[in-house]
Scaffold this motif. Structure first.
Motif, mmCIF file in Angstrom:
data_model
loop_
_atom_site.group_PDB
_atom_site.id
_atom_site.type_symbol
_atom_site.label_atom_id
_atom_site.label_comp_id
_atom_site.label_asym_id
_atom_site.label_seq_id
_atom_site.Cartn_x
_atom_site.Cartn_y
_atom_site.Cartn_z
ATOM 1 N N ASP A 77 -8.892 61.773 17.997
ATOM 2 C CA ASP A 77 -8.164 63.028 17.826
ATOM 3 C C ASP A 77 -9.102 64.151 17.384
ATOM 4 O O ASP A 77 -8.981 65.290 17.853
ATOM 5 N N SER A 80 -11.263 65.252 20.369
ATOM 6 C CA SER A 80 -10.495 66.158 21.236
ATOM 7 C C SER A 80 -10.468 67.561 20.656
ATOM 8 O O SER A 80 -10.628 68.549 21.374
ATOM 9 N N ASP A 113 -6.982 64.191 27.992
ATOM 10 C CA ASP A 113 -6.335 64.994 26.954
ATOM 11 C C ASP A 113 -6.596 66.484 27.127
ATOM 12 O O ASP A 113 -5.844 67.305 26.615
#
Length: 128
Positions: A77, A80, A113
């Motif tokens: 996360d 990203s 993503d």
């Protein structure tokens, strides 16, 4: 202070406050943590998450690069977020460098993503 360093309650408090939208209070909790433990990578991650919420991309980039200088230990996360922030700052070469340093399954996941807009990331809580 040892229990405060081990359990890091100020980081937990900062995360909760950030997710509740109390960004100034979250910032103050992070300052309290830094008084106890300077250069803590987990604190740098929380500072970066707060910076993203405040649309301070350069600060987020700086904190994530300090917390994970070789990028290989960067959680997906946060990777990203870092790649999105770098691209938003027109640092595409650096973003590719981050992607190339990640394990292949993470790198391919980040490319997928990237379909998710950075603007939506700013609107939603960033969980750790």
């Amino acid at each position: 202070p040892d229990l405060l360093i081990v359990h890091k309650p100020y980081l937990w408090l900062a995360r909760c406050l950030r997710e509740l939208g109390q960004l100034d209070a979250a910032h103050n909790a992070l300052l309290e943590h830094e008084k106890l433990l300077n250069n803590d990578p987990q604190c740098r991650e929380q500072i970066a998450r707060l910076a993203i919420k405040n649309n301070k991309l350069k600060k987020a980039i700086f904190q994530l690069e300090k917390a994970h200088p070789d990028y290989s230990s960067l959680p997906l996360d946060l990777a990203s977020i870092l790649v999105s922030a770098l691209r938003s700052e027109n640092k595409h070469t650096q973003a590719e460098k981050v992607i190339n340093c990640l394990p292949i399954d993470f790198a391919s996941k980040i490319h997928i993503d990237m379909e998710y807009s950075f603007e939506n990331m700013l609107k939603e809580p960033v969980h750790s």
